[in-house]
Design an enzyme around this catalytic site. Structure first.
Site, mmCIF file in Angstrom:
data_model
loop_
_atom_site.group_PDB
_atom_site.id
_atom_site.type_symbol
_atom_site.label_atom_id
_atom_site.label_comp_id
_atom_site.label_asym_id
_atom_site.label_seq_id
_atom_site.Cartn_x
_atom_site.Cartn_y
_atom_site.Cartn_z
ATOM 1 N N LYS A 1 -12.358 -2.889 6.018
ATOM 2 C CA LYS A 1 -11.904 -4.229 6.404
ATOM 3 C C LYS A 1 -11.921 -5.119 5.171
ATOM 4 O O LYS A 1 -12.963 -5.306 4.533
ATOM 5 C CB LYS A 1 -12.805 -4.825 7.484
ATOM 6 N N GLU B 1 -27.635 -7.553 9.764
ATOM 7 C CA GLU B 1 -26.612 -6.545 10.029
ATOM 8 C C GLU B 1 -27.239 -5.168 10.219
ATOM 9 O O GLU B 1 -26.693 -4.314 10.923
ATOM 10 C CB GLU B 1 -25.593 -6.511 8.893
ATOM 11 N N LYS C 1 -22.273 3.355 10.976
ATOM 12 C CA LYS C 1 -20.965 2.726 10.792
ATOM 13 C C LYS C 1 -19.902 3.773 10.482
ATOM 14 O O LYS C 1 -18.781 3.697 10.996
ATOM 15 C CB LYS C 1 -21.005 1.674 9.685
ATOM 16 N N GLU D 1 -9.843 -0.368 15.229
ATOM 17 C CA GLU D 1 -10.208 -1.043 16.475
ATOM 18 C C GLU D 1 -9.169 -0.888 17.577
ATOM 19 O O GLU D 1 -8.978 -1.774 18.410
ATOM 20 C CB GLU D 1 -10.492 -2.534 16.237
ATOM 21 N N ASN E 1 -18.868 -5.747 15.988
ATOM 22 C CA ASN E 1 -18.777 -7.211 15.935
ATOM 23 C C ASN E 1 -19.844 -7.900 16.779
ATOM 24 O O ASN E 1 -19.753 -9.110 17.026
ATOM 25 C CB ASN E 1 -17.386 -7.668 16.404
ATOM 26 N N HIS F 1 -19.383 -16.463 13.993
ATOM 27 C CA HIS F 1 -18.274 -17.072 13.252
ATOM 28 C C HIS F 1 -18.058 -18.522 13.670
ATOM 29 O O HIS F 1 -17.674 -19.373 12.850
ATOM 30 C CB HIS F 1 -16.987 -16.266 13.464
ATOM 31 N N HIS G 1 -23.579 -15.716 6.167
ATOM 32 C CA HIS G 1 -22.957 -14.889 7.205
ATOM 33 C C HIS G 1 -24.001 -14.105 8.004
ATOM 34 O O HIS G 1 -23.969 -14.096 9.244
ATOM 35 C CB HIS G 1 -21.959 -13.920 6.571
#
Length: 366
Positions: free
Chosen positions: A143, A185, A227, A237, A246, A253, A267
């Site tokens: 991504k 994360e 992952k 996706e 997500n 976000h 983030h």
């Protein structure tokens, strides 16, 4: 050295993980170096701390290194910096068969990957992530994106790297706040579909944050393996499987947008708060237990991470935060899918969530 493969047919690549790997980077980078030179994109902070280590390895192999040093911070994921970077790459004569090296955190990786995706309709790139967040998440999966006025990561492309080189020793110079942000994360992978890993985080998370190398390596290996597996099942996706990654991001976000995509809320910090909100909303809807939601909140609080709106420094009402969510790139037919949970390790994609209900929940959330 541990090798974790990302199985994507002709786009497959390896994630190489080893302590001190940056100092012997040419051992694995050699196949991706053409014309006796290496173009490296990095930021001002990483250029001071880690670029000299990479340069020493490259110099020893008789390769000329061409660094492109950009400003540090989320603001670098912009149209202006993308234009500047692509102009510099073109001036250096980058060809489609070349590989550009991204040395930095998620911002540098995302920007460099997007530039590589669009330069001459696609050239190669290698990820050398220097933050925990990038090592466990953003460097893997292809991504790439920049931010726009409308929201985060809304302009981008799927463009897989040719190699990911992870050296946990770079984390020794990472500011504690950045390390904590990356840890959010890491925890995410346990909450998605691996309750055992979340229990591991509850036991060893403090060791990861304290710089205990064995714990850091295990956290990285387990995260990227998870992952790689999910990306291999659903690269872009299409099936919804990759969307599980997500978790916490729709809420997160919105919090980032409210704080101006700035250092006021990193983030990873936004993701931590977003995950807690996703679990609390799930409990509010009767999908998971209040105990599970509290367990998640308690863990993030113990790690020194935001665990709700107030601890994230956000005072906006639910309607305003809901308006930010309307710009989420996952919108489909006017409906925004949400990642919710039936319990720890039992995340699922809900396509019937009412944004007005979410806004009302946020009005009463802490």
């Amino acid at each position: 050295m541990t090798t974790v493969p990302v199985e994507l047919g002709t786009r497959s690549y390896d994630i190489e993980i080893a302590d001190g790997l940056l100092d012997r980077a040419m051992n694995v980078l050699a196949p991706f170096v053409t014309r006796e030179r290496m173009v490296v994109v990095t930021d001002e902070a990483v250029a001071k701390r880690q670029l000299p280590r990479l340069k020493a390895s490259v110099d020893a192999a008789g390769i000329t290194i061409h660094p492109i040093v950009l400003p540090a911070g989320e603001g670098t994921k912009s149209w202006a910096q993308l234009e500047m970077l692509t102009d510099q790459l073109l001036q250096l004569g980058i060809e489609r068969g070349d590989h550009v090296v991204a040395l930095g955190g998620g911002v540098i990786g995302d920007l460099t990957g997007f530039a590589a995706a669009i330069l001459k309709r696609g050239c190669g790139f290698v990820q050398i992530p220097t933050t925990l967040l990038a090592q466990v998440d953003s460097s893997v999966g292809g991504k790439t994106a920049i931010n726009s006025r409308a929201g985060k990561n809304l302009v981008g492309a799927f463009h897989q790297p040719s190699l990911v080189l992870i050296d946990p020793s770079v984390l020794d110079t990472l500011p504690p706040r950045e390390l904590r942000a990356g840890y959010a994360e890491t925890v995410k992978y346990g909450l998605i579909d691996d309750a055992d890993f979340f229990r591991w985080c509850e036991t060893h998370g403090a060791d990861v944050l304290a710089g205990e190398r064995a714990a850091q390596i295990e956290a990285i290996e387990r995260s990227v393996s998870a992952k790689a597996r999910i990306v291999g099942e659903d690269e872009t996706e299409r099936s919804g499987r990759r969307a599980l990654l997500n978790l916490g991001h729709t809420f997160g976000h919105a919090l980032e947008a409210e704080t101006g995509f700035s250092d006021a809320l990193l983030h990873g910090e936004a993701v931590a708060a977003g995950i807690v909100l996703a679990f609390r909303y799930s409990a509010h809807k009767g999908l998971c237990s209040e105990d599970d939601a509290q367990r998640v909140s308690t863990h993030f609080e113990a790690a020194g991470l935001p665990h709700g709106l107030s601890s994230a420094g956000v005072r906006a009402d639910g309607k305003r935060l809901g308006a930010h969510m309307m710009h989420d790139k996952k919108m489909e037919g006017g409906t925004l899918p949400f990642l919710l949970a039936r319990g720890i390790g039992e995340t699922f994609l809900a396509r019937d969530v009412d944004l007005e209900d979410v806004a009302a929940f946020l009005n009463s959330a802490d």
